[in-house]
Write a protein that holds these residues in place. Structure first.
Motif, mmCIF file in Angstrom:
data_model
loop_
_atom_site.group_PDB
_atom_site.id
_atom_site.type_symbol
_atom_site.label_atom_id
_atom_site.label_comp_id
_atom_site.label_asym_id
_atom_site.label_seq_id
_atom_site.Cartn_x
_atom_site.Cartn_y
_atom_site.Cartn_z
ATOM 1 N N ARG A 47 18.949 -32.296 -15.722
ATOM 2 C CA ARG A 47 17.755 -32.892 -15.108
ATOM 3 C C ARG A 47 17.247 -34.067 -15.944
ATOM 4 O O ARG A 47 16.729 -35.040 -15.416
ATOM 5 C CB ARG A 47 16.672 -31.797 -14.959
ATOM 6 N N MET A 64 16.416 -30.199 -4.876
ATOM 7 C CA MET A 64 16.784 -29.678 -6.192
ATOM 8 C C MET A 64 16.498 -28.177 -6.212
ATOM 9 O O MET A 64 15.412 -27.746 -5.809
ATOM 10 C CB MET A 64 15.997 -30.362 -7.305
ATOM 11 N N GLU A 66 16.418 -24.946 -8.764
ATOM 12 C CA GLU A 66 16.444 -24.432 -10.136
ATOM 13 C C GLU A 66 17.182 -23.097 -10.123
ATOM 14 O O GLU A 66 16.948 -22.262 -9.248
ATOM 15 C CB GLU A 66 15.007 -24.240 -10.601
ATOM 16 N N ASP A 68 18.543 -19.783 -12.589
ATOM 17 C CA ASP A 68 18.631 -19.061 -13.862
ATOM 18 C C ASP A 68 20.098 -18.677 -14.025
ATOM 19 O O ASP A 68 20.617 -17.870 -13.252
ATOM 20 C CB ASP A 68 17.749 -17.811 -13.836
ATOM 21 N N CYS A 74 17.085 -18.175 -7.925
ATOM 22 C CA CYS A 74 16.995 -19.565 -7.479
ATOM 23 C C CYS A 74 15.644 -19.842 -6.845
ATOM 24 O O CYS A 74 15.044 -18.962 -6.230
ATOM 25 C CB CYS A 74 18.054 -19.856 -6.423
ATOM 26 N N ARG A 75 15.220 -21.103 -6.953
ATOM 27 C CA ARG A 75 14.060 -21.569 -6.203
ATOM 28 C C ARG A 75 14.153 -23.080 -6.059
ATOM 29 O O ARG A 75 14.672 -23.768 -6.938
ATOM 30 C CB ARG A 75 12.759 -21.151 -6.848
ATOM 31 N N TYR A 76 13.699 -23.564 -4.914
ATOM 32 C CA TYR A 76 13.659 -25.002 -4.698
ATOM 33 C C TYR A 76 12.520 -25.594 -5.518
ATOM 34 O O TYR A 76 11.400 -25.095 -5.481
ATOM 35 C CB TYR A 76 13.402 -25.330 -3.223
ATOM 36 N N THR A 77 12.819 -26.672 -6.250
ATOM 37 C CA THR A 77 11.762 -27.428 -6.913
ATOM 38 C C THR A 77 11.466 -28.708 -6.132
ATOM 39 O O THR A 77 10.375 -29.244 -6.221
ATOM 40 C CB THR A 77 12.143 -27.778 -8.364
ATOM 41 N N ASP A 95 10.840 -18.323 -4.597
ATOM 42 C CA ASP A 95 12.075 -17.706 -5.027
ATOM 43 C C ASP A 95 12.918 -17.404 -3.788
ATOM 44 O O ASP A 95 12.384 -17.089 -2.729
ATOM 45 C CB ASP A 95 11.758 -16.412 -5.787
ATOM 46 N N ARG A 148 21.402 -28.606 -18.305
ATOM 47 C CA ARG A 148 20.639 -29.200 -19.404
ATOM 48 C C ARG A 148 21.521 -29.361 -20.647
ATOM 49 O O ARG A 148 21.446 -30.365 -21.348
ATOM 50 C CB ARG A 148 19.424 -28.320 -19.697
ATOM 51 N N ASP A 154 22.122 -24.904 -14.540
ATOM 52 C CA ASP A 154 20.761 -24.394 -14.412
ATOM 53 C C ASP A 154 19.980 -25.116 -13.315
ATOM 54 O O ASP A 154 18.808 -24.841 -13.084
ATOM 55 C CB ASP A 154 20.006 -24.455 -15.740
ATOM 56 N N MET A 155 20.664 -26.031 -12.639
ATOM 57 C CA MET A 155 20.055 -26.740 -11.520
ATOM 58 C C MET A 155 21.167 -27.209 -10.596
ATOM 59 O O MET A 155 22.279 -27.496 -11.053
ATOM 60 C CB MET A 155 19.231 -27.920 -12.008
#
Length: 168
Positions: A47, A64, A66, A68, A74-77, A95, A148, A154-155
């Protein structure tokens, strides 16, 4: 609308492959940008390398997710404005286990798991999976892994183009 080719979750492992598959310019442009920001050979961009100002014409198509890398939660950012218009909702901040979006994102969750495991982009073309609406009979999508640390995904960045039936 481009030729309607059904292509199921194809790993993209070389430049030029998307053009061979008939991908539209937002898909090929996002892949080229993602590839250009890689911090080194064999490393994934993170990112911190992604600059939205570098791709202004693509932003309406960009989402995008995110991830873990340990639990695969997962969750949309970011959820593309184009996708939000078609889907009629925004899952940002939720989530993937949230009951209000769980069914809508089931396919996306499976794709994310594949991307995390393989660390490679996935391209798909066909009927939209998040929206079941005859007004939108065709879509193209690419998911791009990001990390990262250059290694552990992680994304996931995505670009989706959903075509309205009047574009035929």
């Amino acid at each position: 609308m481009p030729e309607r080719r059904i292509i199921e979750n194809t790993p993209i492992d070389r430049p030029g492959m998307l053009e061979d598959l008939g991908a539209s310019w937002p898909i090929t442009s996002m892949y080229a940008y993602w590839d250009s920001i890689r911090p080194g050979p064999g490393l994934l961009p993170g990112r911190q390398h992604f600059d939205p100002a570098a791709i202004p014409r693509l932003l309406r198509y960009v989402s995008m997710i995110e991830v873990d890398p340990d639990t695969l939660a997962c969750r949309y950012t970011v959820f593309a404005s184009e996708s939000r218009e078609v889907a009629g909702f925004s899952p940002v901040g939720k989530d993937f286990d949230d009951p209000s979006i769980r069914d809508s994102v089931a396919g996306t969750r499976a794709h994310v798991r594949t991307i995390v495991a393989g660390r490679t982009p996935l391209y798909r073309a066909g009927y939209p999976s998040m929206v079941r609406n005859d007004d939108y009979p065709y879509m193209q999508r690419i998911y791009l892994p990001m990390a990262r640390d250059g290694q552990r995904v992680d994304m996931v960045a995505g670009v989706s183009i959903v075509y309205h039936r009047l574009q035929e």
